[in-house]
Design a protein around this motif. Structure first.
Motif, PDB file in Angstrom:
ATOM      1  N   ASP A  91       0.843  -1.194   0.000  1.00  0.00           N
ATOM      2  CA  ASP A  91       0.000   0.000   0.000  1.00  0.00           C
ATOM      3  C   ASP A  91       0.883   1.252   0.000  1.00  0.00           C
ATOM      4  N   ASN A 117       0.341   4.340   0.871  1.00  0.00           N
ATOM      5  CA  ASN A 117       0.263   5.154   2.086  1.00  0.00           C
ATOM      6  C   ASN A 117       1.081   4.544   3.218  1.00  0.00           C
ATOM      7  N   ARG A 118       1.016   3.235   3.355  1.00  0.00           N
ATOM      8  CA  ARG A 118       1.811   2.586   4.402  1.00  0.00           C
ATOM      9  C   ARG A 118       3.296   2.696   4.103  1.00  0.00           C
ATOM     10  N   ALA A 134       0.646  12.571   9.996  1.00  0.00           N
ATOM     11  CA  ALA A 134      -0.504  13.064   9.223  1.00  0.00           C
ATOM     12  C   ALA A 134      -0.110  14.291   8.406  1.00  0.00           C
ATOM     13  N   MET A 162      -2.468  13.124   5.180  1.00  0.00           N
ATOM     14  CA  MET A 162      -3.566  12.217   5.483  1.00  0.00           C
ATOM     15  C   MET A 162      -4.207  12.686   6.775  1.00  0.00           C
ATOM     16  N   THR A 163      -5.417  12.243   7.036  1.00  0.00           N
ATOM     17  CA  THR A 163      -6.043  12.574   8.314  1.00  0.00           C
ATOM     18  C   THR A 163      -5.378  11.748   9.412  1.00  0.00           C
ATOM     19  N   SER A 212      -6.881  10.092  11.619  1.00  0.00           N
ATOM     20  CA  SER A 212      -7.630   8.839  11.678  1.00  0.00           C
ATOM     21  C   SER A 212      -7.092   7.836  10.660  1.00  0.00           C
ATOM     22  N   ALA A 213      -6.837   8.306   9.436  1.00  0.00           N
ATOM     23  CA  ALA A 213      -6.309   7.421   8.385  1.00  0.00           C
ATOM     24  C   ALA A 213      -4.915   6.930   8.748  1.00  0.00           C
ATOM     25  N   VAL A 214      -4.096   7.830   9.289  1.00  0.00           N
ATOM     26  CA  VAL A 214      -2.744   7.441   9.702  1.00  0.00           C
ATOM     27  C   VAL A 214      -2.828   6.390  10.804  1.00  0.00           C
ATOM     28  N   SER A 215      -3.691   6.614  11.777  1.00  0.00           N
ATOM     29  CA  SER A 215      -3.845   5.660  12.876  1.00  0.00           C
ATOM     30  C   SER A 215      -4.282   4.292  12.367  1.00  0.00           C
ATOM     31  N   HIS A 216      -5.182   4.285  11.411  1.00  0.00           N
ATOM     32  CA  HIS A 216      -5.645   3.022  10.829  1.00  0.00           C
ATOM     33  C   HIS A 216      -4.475   2.278  10.173  1.00  0.00           C
ATOM     34  N   GLN A 217      -3.689   2.997   9.373  1.00  0.00           N
ATOM     35  CA  GLN A 217      -2.558   2.373   8.682  1.00  0.00           C
ATOM     36  C   GLN A 217      -1.514   1.889   9.683  1.00  0.00           C
TER      37      GLN A 217
END
Length: 131
Positions: free
Chosen positions: A56, A58-59, A77, A82-83, A85-90
């Motif tokens: 991925d 982003n990762r 972020a 990225m948000t 939230s998105a960073v935390s998810h990744q």
């Protein structure tokens, strides 16, 4: 694997004009020598899962940022646009595969690459791309 990725791989295989052996001859000495060194099915599965996580963009961008130094979610972020939230998810996915570690300092959480193996893997691949 998604349909678009499968289609691209199929096209690559169909368009590849690779040379083949003219005769079918198994070199038993080579097979026996390598047989003890080839990955087990379990190891291959684990590696495939890690490479799947690394597949991925982003990762990979997060890993590239963490290759230099430890960073908090807010910094990551901002760097990756990225948000949080998105960073935390990744990061959660990367942590599940033991690719990153974290530590708390007050209200902030700082992430770093898990160990030198991950740094070496990233550095080697980046060097390969720059050749």
């Amino acid at each position: 694997m998604n349909k678009q990725q499968s289609k691209k791989e199929l096209e690559l295989v169909q368009n590849a004009d690779l040379p083949k052996c003219d005769t079918h001859l198994v070199h038993l000495d080579n097979v026996r020598l390598i047989q003890t060194q080839i990955l087990s099915s379990d190891q291959a599965q684990q590696m495939a899962e890690i490479f799947g996580i690394l597949a991925d963009p982003n990762r990979l961008r997060l890993i590239s940022a963490l290759a230099s130094q430890e960073l908090c979610v807010c910094d990551l972020a901002a760097l990756t646009k990225m948000t949080e939230s998105a960073v935390s998810h990744q990061l959660r996915l990367l942590k599940a595969m033991r690719l990153v570690n974290y530590r708390r300092e007050g209200k902030n959480v700082y992430y770093s690459l898990a160990d030198h193996h991950i740094i070496n893997l990233y550095s080697s691949l980046k060097e390969h791309l720059n050749e």
